[in-house]
Design a protein around this motif. Structure first.
Motif, mmCIF file in Angstrom:
data_model
loop_
_atom_site.group_PDB
_atom_site.id
_atom_site.type_symbol
_atom_site.label_atom_id
_atom_site.label_comp_id
_atom_site.label_asym_id
_atom_site.label_seq_id
_atom_site.Cartn_x
_atom_site.Cartn_y
_atom_site.Cartn_z
ATOM 1 N N ILE A 7 0.871 -1.173 0.000
ATOM 2 C CA ILE A 7 0.000 0.000 0.000
ATOM 3 C C ILE A 7 0.907 1.223 0.000
ATOM 4 N N ASP A 8 0.810 2.052 -1.044
ATOM 5 C CA ASP A 8 1.594 3.292 -1.096
ATOM 6 C C ASP A 8 1.101 4.238 -0.012
ATOM 7 N N CYS A 9 2.049 4.826 0.707
ATOM 8 C CA CYS A 9 1.691 5.676 1.838
ATOM 9 C C CYS A 9 2.862 6.610 2.116
ATOM 10 N N ASN A 10 2.747 7.873 1.728
ATOM 11 C CA ASN A 10 3.866 8.800 1.821
ATOM 12 C C ASN A 10 4.093 9.403 3.203
ATOM 13 N N LEU A 11 3.057 9.611 3.980
ATOM 14 C CA LEU A 11 3.209 10.259 5.287
ATOM 15 C C LEU A 11 3.577 9.246 6.367
ATOM 16 N N VAL A 12 4.593 9.573 7.163
ATOM 17 C CA VAL A 12 5.080 8.652 8.179
ATOM 18 C C VAL A 12 4.005 8.343 9.227
ATOM 19 N N ASP A 13 3.197 9.303 9.617
ATOM 20 C CA ASP A 13 2.128 9.044 10.589
ATOM 21 C C ASP A 13 1.085 8.083 10.026
ATOM 22 N N ASP A 14 0.799 8.196 8.746
ATOM 23 C CA ASP A 14 -0.136 7.265 8.105
ATOM 24 C C ASP A 14 0.454 5.860 8.061
ATOM 25 N N VAL A 29 4.133 -7.147 8.980
ATOM 26 C CA VAL A 29 4.182 -5.852 8.307
ATOM 27 C C VAL A 29 5.613 -5.345 8.219
ATOM 28 N N SER A 30 5.941 -4.671 7.113
ATOM 29 C CA SER A 30 7.216 -3.980 7.004
ATOM 30 C C SER A 30 7.030 -2.708 6.193
ATOM 31 N N TRP A 31 7.967 -1.756 6.372
ATOM 32 C CA TRP A 31 7.977 -0.515 5.612
ATOM 33 C C TRP A 31 9.039 -0.619 4.553
ATOM 34 N N GLY A 32 8.892 0.163 3.516
ATOM 35 C CA GLY A 32 9.926 0.199 2.496
ATOM 36 C C GLY A 32 9.810 1.443 1.642
ATOM 37 N N LYS A 33 10.771 1.585 0.739
ATOM 38 C CA LYS A 33 10.723 2.668 -0.226
ATOM 39 C C LYS A 33 11.348 2.171 -1.517
ATOM 40 N N GLU A 34 10.841 2.697 -2.624
ATOM 41 C CA GLU A 34 11.344 2.353 -3.943
ATOM 42 C C GLU A 34 11.576 3.627 -4.719
ATOM 43 N N LYS A 35 12.610 3.630 -5.521
ATOM 44 C CA LYS A 35 12.894 4.778 -6.360
ATOM 45 C C LYS A 35 11.851 4.832 -7.469
ATOM 46 N N ARG A 36 11.320 6.013 -7.714
ATOM 47 C CA ARG A 36 10.364 6.202 -8.799
ATOM 48 C C ARG A 36 11.074 6.052 -10.128
ATOM 49 N N SER A 37 10.435 5.436 -11.070
ATOM 50 C CA SER A 37 11.066 5.241 -12.370
ATOM 51 C C SER A 37 11.232 6.578 -13.083
ATOM 52 N N TYR A 42 11.265 9.142 -4.060
ATOM 53 C CA TYR A 42 10.946 7.775 -3.666
ATOM 54 C C TYR A 42 9.448 7.625 -3.439
ATOM 55 N N VAL A 43 8.970 6.387 -3.577
ATOM 56 C CA VAL A 43 7.610 6.018 -3.212
ATOM 57 C C VAL A 43 7.729 5.194 -1.938
ATOM 58 N N TYR A 44 7.072 5.621 -0.869
ATOM 59 C CA TYR A 44 7.094 4.903 0.399
ATOM 60 C C TYR A 44 5.859 4.013 0.464
ATOM 61 N N PHE A 45 6.020 2.842 1.082
ATOM 62 C CA PHE A 45 4.907 1.896 1.127
ATOM 63 C C PHE A 45 4.944 1.083 2.407
#
Length: 54
Positions: A7-14, A29-37, A42-45
């Protein structure tokens, strides 16, 4: 291996809220980030899945 969902989710509180909700409902559950093409940002998820021992 269990199927994983993102689930894409940019805000850390979310991400914190979403992680808490998923964990309370039995998901791993885990957090991650991927570089946008083609972009510099980055896209945080939040990634989640059902543990296989259940």
């Amino acid at each position: 291996m269990a199927q994983r969902f993102k689930i894409d989710c940019n805000l850390v509180d979310d991400r914190r809220t979403l992680t808490a909700i998923l964990a309370q409902n039995g998901y791993a559950v885990s957090w991650g980030k991927e570089k946008r093409s083609g972009k510099t940002g980055y896209v945080y998820f939040v990634e989640y899945w059902r543990p296989e021992n259940e």
